[in-house]
Design an enzyme around this catalytic site. Structure first.
Site, mmCIF file in Angstrom:
data_model
loop_
_atom_site.group_PDB
_atom_site.id
_atom_site.type_symbol
_atom_site.label_atom_id
_atom_site.label_comp_id
_atom_site.label_asym_id
_atom_site.label_seq_id
_atom_site.Cartn_x
_atom_site.Cartn_y
_atom_site.Cartn_z
ATOM 1 N N ARG A 51 0.804 -1.400 0.051
ATOM 2 C CA ARG A 51 0.036 -0.174 -0.117
ATOM 3 C C ARG A 51 0.956 1.264 -0.037
ATOM 4 O O ARG A 51 0.295 2.302 -0.574
ATOM 5 C CB ARG A 51 -0.910 -0.012 1.182
ATOM 6 C CG ARG A 51 -2.219 -0.922 0.926
ATOM 7 C CD ARG A 51 -3.108 -1.073 2.273
ATOM 8 N NE ARG A 51 -4.367 -1.529 1.656
ATOM 9 C CZ ARG A 51 -5.152 -1.859 2.741
ATOM 10 N NH1 ARG A 51 -5.019 -1.664 3.868
ATOM 11 N NH2 ARG A 51 -6.593 -2.170 2.311
ATOM 12 N N LYS A 214 -17.335 -14.760 6.149
ATOM 13 C CA LYS A 214 -18.714 -14.217 6.624
ATOM 14 C C LYS A 214 -19.748 -13.888 5.288
ATOM 15 O O LYS A 214 -19.295 -13.083 4.613
ATOM 16 C CB LYS A 214 -18.495 -13.168 7.368
ATOM 17 C CG LYS A 214 -18.062 -13.424 8.703
ATOM 18 C CD LYS A 214 -17.696 -12.441 9.559
ATOM 19 C CE LYS A 214 -18.873 -11.986 10.733
ATOM 20 N NZ LYS A 214 -18.498 -10.509 11.163
ATOM 21 N N GLY A 367 -8.395 -8.019 1.301
ATOM 22 C CA GLY A 367 -6.889 -8.178 2.085
ATOM 23 C C GLY A 367 -6.426 -9.508 2.178
ATOM 24 O O GLY A 367 -5.549 -9.844 1.833
ATOM 25 N N GLY A 390 -13.173 -3.753 1.439
ATOM 26 C CA GLY A 390 -14.471 -3.377 1.748
ATOM 27 C C GLY A 390 -14.833 -2.197 0.640
ATOM 28 O O GLY A 390 -15.956 -2.338 -0.034
HETATM 29 P P1 ADP Z 1 -11.029 -10.767 2.074
HETATM 30 O O1 ADP Z 1 -9.941 -10.194 3.105
HETATM 31 O O2 ADP Z 1 -10.008 -11.112 0.853
HETATM 32 O O3 ADP Z 1 -12.215 -9.966 2.006
HETATM 33 P P2 ADP Z 1 -12.413 -12.443 4.187
HETATM 34 O O4 ADP Z 1 -11.926 -11.634 5.050
HETATM 35 O O5 ADP Z 1 -13.890 -12.067 3.621
HETATM 36 O O6 ADP Z 1 -11.593 -12.236 2.751
HETATM 37 O O7 ADP Z 1 -12.128 -13.952 4.439
HETATM 38 C C1 ADP Z 1 -10.960 -14.573 4.589
HETATM 39 C C2 ADP Z 1 -11.034 -15.625 5.525
HETATM 40 O O8 ADP Z 1 -11.969 -16.712 5.405
HETATM 41 C C3 ADP Z 1 -9.852 -16.301 5.792
HETATM 42 O O9 ADP Z 1 -9.018 -15.962 7.078
HETATM 43 C C4 ADP Z 1 -10.132 -17.708 5.686
HETATM 44 O O10 ADP Z 1 -9.496 -18.549 6.536
HETATM 45 C C5 ADP Z 1 -11.583 -17.779 5.794
HETATM 46 N N1 ADP Z 1 -12.383 -18.909 5.431
HETATM 47 C C6 ADP Z 1 -12.410 -19.401 4.083
HETATM 48 N N2 ADP Z 1 -13.057 -20.250 3.918
HETATM 49 C C7 ADP Z 1 -13.321 -20.989 5.067
HETATM 50 C C8 ADP Z 1 -13.993 -22.206 5.594
HETATM 51 N N3 ADP Z 1 -14.240 -22.973 4.733
HETATM 52 N N4 ADP Z 1 -14.202 -21.924 6.943
HETATM 53 C C9 ADP Z 1 -13.704 -21.100 7.875
HETATM 54 N N5 ADP Z 1 -12.966 -19.871 7.330
HETATM 55 C C10 ADP Z 1 -12.882 -19.696 6.037
HETATM 56 MG MG MG Z 2 -10.361 -10.376 5.314
#
Ligand code: ADP
Ligand code: MG
Length: 410
Positions: A51, A214, A367, A390
Site C-alpha cells: 500500500r 462471513k 486483504g 470493503g
Molecule cells: P478478504 O479479506 O479477501 O475480503 P475475508 O476476510 O472475507 O476475505 O475472508 C478471509 C477468511 O475466510 C480467511 O481468513 C479464511 O481462512 C476464511 N475462510 C475461508 N474459507 C473458510 C472455511 N471454509 N471455513 C472457515 N473459514 C474460512
Molecule cells: Mg479479510
C-alpha cells in the site's frame, strides 16, 4: 443503479497540477498506509509495503510539481486514543527508504493535536511530513468538522489517494474534502477506472467468485451482482450457509444461522433471473483446523457431525475451473478455503493459477484474497489487484463511496 455510473466526473490530480501552480504550496494527502506491522529487532516493522508503494506515483507527481506534502492515514483499529503499537513511525521509516528522502514524523497524541500543528508549521518547503495515526483522534470516525478544519489549516489543497478508506465518511476522507480544493490521487483514479469496467458493460460472460468467512459481509454484493453477473461462484465458509438454506447438513462447518433465510432468498432470485449460482459440490473436511489433521472429502451438503468443511473439494474445484475457463470478465473476492492452513489452500491456489492464466479482464480485491494471491506469486498476471477490500465490494455493489463523492466536480 446508484453510486457508480452516470456520476459527475472526478477532479483528478492531473487537472489540479495543470490548473494550479503548486510550487511552494502545501498539499494534504490522504493515503492508505494501513499496513501490517510485526515486531522486529529494532521495534515494529512494516511487513508488507504494497500500500505504501501504491501511493508513490501520487507523491512523486506532487513533489515534481513543487508541493510540500503533509500525509495522513489511519493504521489498524485504535479506539480514538493514542496506542504505541499503532504509531506511524515504522511507516514513516519505510516510506523514507522507498523515497530516498527524509520523511518528517513526530510522535504526538494525534494528527490535529497542538504539538502536531506546531510540527507541521515548521515544515520546510519541499519536505514530506507524515502525520500521526488519524484514528488516535476519536473525531476521525465521526467525520468531525472541527478536526477536519484543523487538518485543512495545514494545506492549500487536498488530494485523496486512499481508495481503501473511501467507503468511510471520516474526517480525513470526507469532511476535509469540502474545506480545500480537492482532487483524486492517481491510485484512487486507477482503482475507480478498473472497477468501473466491472459495473459498466463488462465483457461477457462475467463470472464472480466470492469466498471468505462471513456471508453477512458479502450479502449486499451478492444481491447486486445477481443483476450484473452471468454466474456467481460461492466458496469459503459462506457456501455452508447456502447449503443449510438448501436443506443440507454441514457438520461443524462455519455457518451464520441468522442468514439462512436470506441465503434461500438469494438462491431463489438467482433461479428467477437465470443467473448461475454455483456452490461447491464437495468439500475438503477435517475434524480440527490443523495441517496434520486427517482430511476427508464429503459432499458439501452431507458433512457428518464433528467434521468441518475447510476448503472446496476436488470435484468443485474442477467445476469452478470449467465455468471460469469461458469467462471474459472475472471479479474475485474472498479465499475459497482456509488458505492460511495447508492443505486447505489447495482450491484457492488452483483457482488463482487458473484466473491468472485467463484471457479475460481479471480483478481481485480484499486483504486476505491479495495475501492468498501473493502466496502464489501470480499478482502480476491479474489485470487489477485492488488495494481496497470493503471499498471494492461496496463499489461493485453500487453503494456510493463518500470519499469518492466528495471529490466529484460540481
Ligand atoms: P478478504 O479479506 O479477501 O475480503 P475475508 O476476510 O472475507 O476475505 O475472508 C478471509 C477468511 O475466510 C480467511 O481468513 C479464511 O481462512 C476464511 N475462510 C475461508 N474459507 C473458510 C472455511 N471454509 N471455513 C472457515 N473459514 C474460512
Ligand atoms: Mg479479510
Amino acid at each position: 443503479m446508484k453510486g457508480t455510473d452516470a456520476r459527475a466526473p472526478l477532479r483528478t490530480l492531473e487537472r489540479l497540477i495543470e490548473e494550479q501552480d503548486l510550487q511552494g504550496k502545501r498539499v494534504l494527502v490522504r493515503v492508505d498506509f494501513n499496513v501490517p506491522l510485526e515486531q522486529g529487532e529494532d521495534g515494529l516493522q512494516v511487513v508488507d509495503d504494497t500500500r505504501i508503494r501504491a501511493a508513490l506515483p501520487t507523491i512523486d507527481q506532487l513533489q515534481a510539481a513543487g508541493a510540500t506534502l503533509v500525509l495522513v492515514s489511519h493504521l489498524g483499529r485504535p479506539k480514538g486514543a493514542p496506542e504505541d503499537r499503532y504509531r506511524m513511525a515504522p511507516v514513516a521509516r519505510r516510506l523514507g527508504e522507498l523515497l530516498g528522502q527524509e520523511v518528517r514524523y513526530l510522535k504526538t497524541d494525534g494528527p490535529a493535536s497542538p504539538e502536531q500543528q506546531r510540527f507541521v508549521e515548521s515544515a520546510a518547503s519541499g519536505s514530506i511530513t507524515l502525520l500521526e495515526n488519524s484514528r488516535f483522534d476519536a473525531r476521525e470516525t465521526k467525520n468531525d468538522p472541527e478536526m477536519a478544519r484543523t487538518l485543512a489549516s495545514y494545506a492549500d489543497f487536498y488530494v485523496n489517494d486512499a481508495f481503501g478508506a473511501a467507503h468511510r465518511a471520516h474526517a480525513t476522507t470526507e469532511a476535509v474534502a469540502h474545506l480545500l480544493p480537492a482532487a483524486a490521487g492517481g491510485l484512487m483514479s486507477r482503482e475507480l477506472e478498473a472497477l468501473r469496467r466491472l459495473t459498466h458493460d463488462p465483457d461477457r460472460p462475467f463470472v464472480v467468485v466470492l469466498g471468505g468467512a462471513k456471508v453477512s459481509d458479502k450479502l449486499g454484493v451478492i444481491e447486486s451482482l445477481i443483476e450484473q453477473a452471468d454466474a456467481i461462484i460461492i466458496g469459503g465458509a459462506m457456501a455452508y450457509t447456502f447449503e443449510l438454506a438448501k436443506g443440507g447438513r454441514v457438520g461443524d462447518s462455519l455457518v451464520e444461522p441468522d442468514l439462512v433465510e436470506t441465503a434461500a432468498r438469494i438462491l431463489e432470485t438467482a433461479r428467477e433471473r437465470g443467473v448461475k449460482l454455483l456452490l461447491p459440490a464437495d468439500s475438503l473436511c477435517a475434524q480440527r483446523l490443523e495441517s496434520d489433521a486427517q482430511t476427508q472429502v464429503f459432499p458439501s451438503g452431507d458433512i457428518p457431525d464433528g467434521w468441518s468443511g475447510f476448503d472446496v473439494g476436488p470435484r468443485a474445484t474442477e467445476e469452478f475451473s470449467e465455468l471460469l475457463e469461458g469467462a471474459r470478465t472475472v471479479f474475485w473476492n474472498g479465499p475459497l478455503g482456509v488458505f492460511e492452513t495447508p492443505p486447505f489452500h489447495t482450491s484457492t491456489t488452483a483457482i488463482a493459477t487458473l484466473v491468472a492464466g485467463l484471457d479475460a479482464y481479471t480483478v481481485v480485491g480484499g486483504g486476505d484474497s491479495i495475501a492468498a494471491l501473493a502466496a502464489t506469486g501470480l499478482q502480476d498476471s491479474i489485470d487489477h489487484v485492488s488495494t481496497g477490500g470493503g471499498a471494492s465490494l461496496e463499489f461493485v455493489e453500487g453503494v456510493e463511496l463518500p470519499g469518492v463523492a466528495a471529490l466529484e466536480a460540481d
